[in-house]
Design a protein around this motif. Structure first.
Motif, PDB file in Angstrom:
ATOM      1  N   GLU A  66       0.814  -1.219   0.000  1.00 33.09           N
ATOM      2  CA  GLU A  66       0.000   0.000   0.000  1.00 33.09           C
ATOM      3  C   GLU A  66       0.847   1.268   0.000  1.00 33.09           C
ATOM      4  OE1 GLU A  66      -3.305   0.001  -0.283  1.00 33.09           O
ATOM      5  OE2 GLU A  66      -3.197  -2.182  -0.406  1.00 33.09           O
ATOM      6  N   GLU A  67       2.092   1.198  -0.420  1.00 28.86           N
ATOM      7  CA  GLU A  67       2.960   2.378  -0.433  1.00 28.86           C
ATOM      8  C   GLU A  67       2.439   3.409  -1.427  1.00 28.86           C
ATOM      9  OE1 GLU A  67       6.840   1.023  -1.416  1.00 28.86           O
ATOM     10  OE2 GLU A  67       7.187   0.102   0.527  1.00 28.86           O
ATOM     11  N   ALA A  68       2.621   4.693  -1.080  1.00 21.88           N
ATOM     12  CA  ALA A  68       2.194   5.776  -1.952  1.00 21.88           C
ATOM     13  C   ALA A  68       3.391   6.293  -2.739  1.00 21.88           C
ATOM     14  CB  ALA A  68       1.596   6.912  -1.125  1.00 21.88           C
ATOM     15  N   CYS A  69       3.117   6.828  -3.894  1.00 19.48           N
ATOM     16  CA  CYS A  69       4.169   7.377  -4.744  1.00 19.48           C
ATOM     17  C   CYS A  69       4.675   8.682  -4.114  1.00 19.48           C
ATOM     18  CB  CYS A  69       3.617   7.632  -6.143  1.00 19.48           C
ATOM     19  SG  CYS A  69       4.873   8.062  -7.338  1.00 19.48           S
ATOM     20  N   PRO A  70       5.993   8.832  -3.932  1.00 14.02           N
ATOM     21  CA  PRO A  70       6.502  10.055  -3.308  1.00 14.02           C
ATOM     22  C   PRO A  70       6.354  11.255  -4.236  1.00 14.02           C
ATOM     23  CG  PRO A  70       8.319   8.658  -4.000  1.00 14.02           C
ATOM     24  CD  PRO A  70       7.060   7.888  -4.235  1.00 14.02           C
ATOM     25  N   LYS A  71       6.275  12.429  -3.635  1.00 14.59           N
ATOM     26  CA  LYS A  71       6.144  13.678  -4.388  1.00 14.59           C
ATOM     27  C   LYS A  71       7.531  14.140  -4.849  1.00 14.59           C
ATOM     28  CE  LYS A  71       1.780  14.021  -3.418  1.00 14.59           C
ATOM     29  NZ  LYS A  71       0.933  13.312  -4.304  1.00 14.59           N
ATOM     30  N   PRO A  72       7.608  14.820  -5.979  1.00 14.76           N
ATOM     31  CA  PRO A  72       8.906  15.345  -6.428  1.00 14.76           C
ATOM     32  C   PRO A  72       9.418  16.421  -5.482  1.00 14.76           C
ATOM     33  CG  PRO A  72       7.153  15.887  -7.999  1.00 14.76           C
ATOM     34  CD  PRO A  72       6.551  15.048  -6.933  1.00 14.76           C
ATOM     35  N   ASP A  73      10.749  16.491  -5.339  1.00 11.27           N
ATOM     36  CA  ASP A  73      11.364  17.470  -4.439  1.00 11.27           C
ATOM     37  C   ASP A  73      11.345  18.882  -5.017  1.00 11.27           C
ATOM     38  OD1 ASP A  73      11.882  15.493  -2.599  1.00 11.27           O
ATOM     39  OD2 ASP A  73      13.916  15.117  -3.334  1.00 11.27           O
ATOM     40  N   GLY A  74      11.299  19.016  -6.316  1.00 12.38           N
ATOM     41  CA  GLY A  74      11.316  20.341  -6.941  1.00 12.38           C
ATOM     42  C   GLY A  74      10.707  20.286  -8.322  1.00 12.38           C
ATOM     43  N   PRO A  75      10.655  21.453  -8.986  1.00 14.39           N
ATOM     44  CA  PRO A  75      10.056  21.495 -10.323  1.00 14.39           C
ATOM     45  C   PRO A  75      10.920  20.807 -11.384  1.00 14.39           C
ATOM     46  CG  PRO A  75      10.905  23.641  -9.728  1.00 14.39           C
ATOM     47  CD  PRO A  75      11.047  22.779  -8.520  1.00 14.39           C
ATOM     48  N   ASP A  76      12.210  20.629 -11.102  1.00 10.56           N
ATOM     49  CA  ASP A  76      13.109  20.005 -12.071  1.00 10.56           C
ATOM     50  C   ASP A  76      13.230  18.495 -11.863  1.00 10.56           C
ATOM     51  OD1 ASP A  76      13.571  22.407 -13.246  1.00 10.56           O
ATOM     52  OD2 ASP A  76      15.433  22.812 -12.172  1.00 10.56           O
ATOM     53  N   GLU A  77      12.318  17.893 -11.085  1.00 12.36           N
ATOM     54  CA  GLU A  77      12.392  16.458 -10.800  1.00 12.36           C
ATOM     55  C   GLU A  77      11.116  15.766 -11.266  1.00 12.36           C
ATOM     56  OE1 GLU A  77      13.384  13.521  -7.075  1.00 12.36           O
ATOM     57  OE2 GLU A  77      12.328  15.378  -6.659  1.00 12.36           O
ATOM     58  N   VAL A  78      11.293  14.562 -11.813  1.00 12.68           N
ATOM     59  CA  VAL A  78      10.165  13.734 -12.237  1.00 12.68           C
ATOM     60  C   VAL A  78      10.273  12.422 -11.468  1.00 12.68           C
ATOM     61  CG1 VAL A  78       9.134  12.475 -14.146  1.00 12.68           C
ATOM     62  CG2 VAL A  78      10.036  14.755 -14.517  1.00 12.68           C
ATOM     63  N   VAL A  79       9.162  11.952 -10.859  1.00 11.70           N
ATOM     64  CA  VAL A  79       9.133  10.702 -10.111  1.00 11.70           C
ATOM     65  C   VAL A  79       8.294   9.698 -10.899  1.00 11.70           C
ATOM     66  CG1 VAL A  79       8.506   9.585  -7.940  1.00 11.70           C
ATOM     67  CG2 VAL A  79       9.341  11.940  -7.936  1.00 11.70           C
ATOM     68  N   ILE A  80       8.893   8.536 -11.201  1.00 11.43           N
ATOM     69  CA  ILE A  80       8.205   7.466 -11.925  1.00 11.43           C
ATOM     70  C   ILE A  80       7.977   6.320 -10.956  1.00 11.43           C
ATOM     71  CG2 ILE A  80       8.347   5.843 -13.834  1.00 11.43           C
ATOM     72  CD1 ILE A  80      10.266   7.886 -15.154  1.00 11.43           C
ATOM     73  N   CYS A  81       6.721   5.920 -10.748  1.00  6.59           N
ATOM     74  CA  CYS A  81       6.378   4.865  -9.797  1.00  6.59           C
ATOM     75  C   CYS A  81       5.849   3.645 -10.542  1.00  6.59           C
ATOM     76  CB  CYS A  81       5.317   5.358  -8.815  1.00  6.59           C
ATOM     77  SG  CYS A  81       5.864   6.774  -7.849  1.00  6.59           S
ATOM     78  N   ALA A  82       6.209   2.468 -10.037  1.00 12.93           N
ATOM     79  CA  ALA A  82       5.742   1.216 -10.626  1.00 12.93           C
ATOM     80  C   ALA A  82       5.456   0.222  -9.509  1.00 12.93           C
ATOM     81  CB  ALA A  82       6.781   0.660 -11.586  1.00 12.93           C
ATOM     82  N   ARG A  83       4.467  -0.648  -9.729  1.00 15.90           N
ATOM     83  CA  ARG A  83       4.118  -1.699  -8.779  1.00 15.90           C
ATOM     84  C   ARG A  83       4.430  -3.056  -9.416  1.00 15.90           C
ATOM     85  NH1 ARG A  83       1.537   0.210  -4.466  1.00 15.90           N
ATOM     86  NH2 ARG A  83       0.484   2.200  -4.642  1.00 15.90           N
ATOM     87  N   PRO A  84       5.607  -3.627  -9.122  1.00 13.59           N
ATOM     88  CA  PRO A  84       5.965  -4.903  -9.747  1.00 13.59           C
ATOM     89  C   PRO A  84       5.269  -6.111  -9.148  1.00 13.59           C
ATOM     90  CG  PRO A  84       7.712  -4.181  -8.306  1.00 13.59           C
ATOM     91  CD  PRO A  84       6.679  -3.095  -8.326  1.00 13.59           C
ATOM     92  N   GLY A  85       4.805  -6.053  -7.915  1.00 13.41           N
ATOM     93  CA  GLY A  85       4.139  -7.200  -7.308  1.00 13.41           C
ATOM     94  C   GLY A  85       3.841  -6.955  -5.847  1.00 13.41           C
ATOM     95  N   ASP A  86       3.485  -8.041  -5.143  1.00 13.48           N
ATOM     96  CA  ASP A  86       3.110  -7.932  -3.744  1.00 13.48           C
ATOM     97  C   ASP A  86       4.313  -7.741  -2.832  1.00 13.48           C
ATOM     98  OD1 ASP A  86       0.515  -8.321  -4.520  1.00 13.48           O
ATOM     99  OD2 ASP A  86       0.602 -10.487  -4.245  1.00 13.48           O
ATOM    100  N   SER A  87       5.382  -8.434  -3.105  1.00  9.59           N
ATOM    101  CA  SER A  87       6.531  -8.427  -2.217  1.00  9.59           C
ATOM    102  C   SER A  87       7.810  -8.414  -3.040  1.00  9.59           C
ATOM    103  CB  SER A  87       6.505  -9.676  -1.330  1.00  9.59           C
ATOM    104  OG  SER A  87       7.714  -9.796  -0.612  1.00  9.59           O
ATOM    105  N   PRO A  88       8.843  -7.729  -2.560  1.00  8.87           N
ATOM    106  CA  PRO A  88      10.098  -7.727  -3.312  1.00  8.87           C
ATOM    107  C   PRO A  88      10.825  -9.059  -3.230  1.00  8.87           C
ATOM    108  CG  PRO A  88      10.352  -6.513  -1.275  1.00  8.87           C
ATOM    109  CD  PRO A  88       8.900  -6.864  -1.384  1.00  8.87           C
ATOM    110  N   PHE A  89      10.402  -9.942  -2.338  1.00  7.32           N
ATOM    111  CA  PHE A  89      11.097 -11.206  -2.120  1.00  7.32           C
ATOM    112  C   PHE A  89      10.403 -12.392  -2.783  1.00  7.32           C
ATOM    113  CE2 PHE A  89      11.721  -8.447   1.579  1.00  7.32           C
ATOM    114  CZ  PHE A  89      13.063  -8.171   1.392  1.00  7.32           C
ATOM    115  N   ARG A  90       9.326 -12.165  -3.520  1.00  5.97           N
ATOM    116  CA  ARG A  90       8.596 -13.254  -4.178  1.00  5.97           C
ATOM    117  C   ARG A  90       8.796 -13.182  -5.674  1.00  5.97           C
ATOM    118  NH1 ARG A  90       3.360 -15.474  -1.931  1.00  5.97           N
ATOM    119  NH2 ARG A  90       4.081 -16.936  -3.474  1.00  5.97           N
ATOM    120  N   ILE A  91       8.792 -14.329  -6.303  1.00  3.96           N
ATOM    121  CA  ILE A  91       8.867 -14.397  -7.755  1.00  3.96           C
ATOM    122  C   ILE A  91       7.495 -13.991  -8.285  1.00  3.96           C
ATOM    123  CG2 ILE A  91       9.164 -15.954  -9.704  1.00  3.96           C
ATOM    124  CD1 ILE A  91      10.988 -17.634  -7.918  1.00  3.96           C
ATOM    125  N   PRO A  92       7.433 -13.144  -9.300  1.00  2.00           N
ATOM    126  CA  PRO A  92       6.130 -12.735  -9.842  1.00  2.00           C
ATOM    127  C   PRO A  92       5.310 -13.939 -10.293  1.00  2.00           C
ATOM    128  CG  PRO A  92       7.889 -11.401 -10.763  1.00  2.00           C
ATOM    129  CD  PRO A  92       8.544 -12.485  -9.966  1.00  2.00           C
TER     130      PRO A  92
END
Length: 141
Positions: free
Chosen positions: A40-66
Motif C-alpha cells: 500500500e505504499e504511496a508514490c513520493p512527491k517530487p522534491d522540486g520542479p526540475d524532478e520527475v518521479v516514476i512509480c511502478a508496482r511490480p508485485g506484492d513483495s520484493p522477495f517473491r517471484i512474480p
C-alpha cells in the motif's frame, strides 16, 4: 573562397539554434527518480520542479517471484536424464521378457509374475483390513 565559408556557416547553424532553445521552459527535467512500490505504499512527491518521479508496482513483495514466472508447465526440458532413461525403459519393457505382452519374446512369463504380485497385494490389503478391525475383547473394554 566564399563557398567554404557558407558551408561552414550552414553546418554550424543547427548548433546555434539549439543553444537558444535550452533557456526555454520545455527543457527536460534535471532529475528523474524511479521508485518501485510494494503493498500500500504511496508514490513520493517530487522534491522540486526540475524532478520527475516514476512509480511502478511490480508485485506484492520484493522477495517473491512474480506470479507470471512461478507457473511452469512440466516438459522435457525440466525432466532429469535419469527420469528420461526410466521412461525409455518403461516404454521398451512392453516387448521385453517378463512384460505380459503378446508382443516380443517370452512376454507370457510376465503374466505369471504380475498375477503373483497382484495376489500378494490383495493378501496384504486383506491382512491390513483385519488388523484395523477391533476384536471382541477390545469391544468389551
Amino acid at each position: 573562397m566564399i563557398r567554404p565559408f557558407l558551408i561552414a556557416l550552414l553546418a554550424a547553424s543547427p548548433v546555434l539554434a539549439q543553444e537558444g532553445e535550452s533557456a526555454d521552459s520545455s527543457a527536460p527535467p534535471q532529475r528523474v527518480r524511479s521508485v518501485l512500490l510494494y503493498g500500500e505504499e504511496a508514490c513520493p512527491k517530487p522534491d522540486g520542479p526540475d524532478e520527475v518521479v516514476i512509480c511502478a508496482r511490480p508485485g506484492d513483495s520484493p522477495f517473491r517471484i512474480p506470479k507470471a514466472l512461478r507457473k511452469t508447465e512440466p516438459g522435457p526440458e525440466g525432466t532429469s536424464w535419469v527420469r528420461r532413461a526410466e521412461l525409455v525403459d518403461e516404454v521398451n519393457r512392453a516387448t521385453l521378457p517378463g512384460s505380459c505382452s503378446p508382443i516380443g519374446s517370452y512376454g507370457q512369463s510376465g503374466c505369471t509374475i504380475r498375477m503373483l504380485q497382484q495376489w500378494k497385494a490383495e493378501m496384504k490389503a486383506k491382512k491390513d483390513e483385519e488388523a484395523a478391525m477391533p476384536r471382541g475383547s477390545e469391544l468389551d473394554d
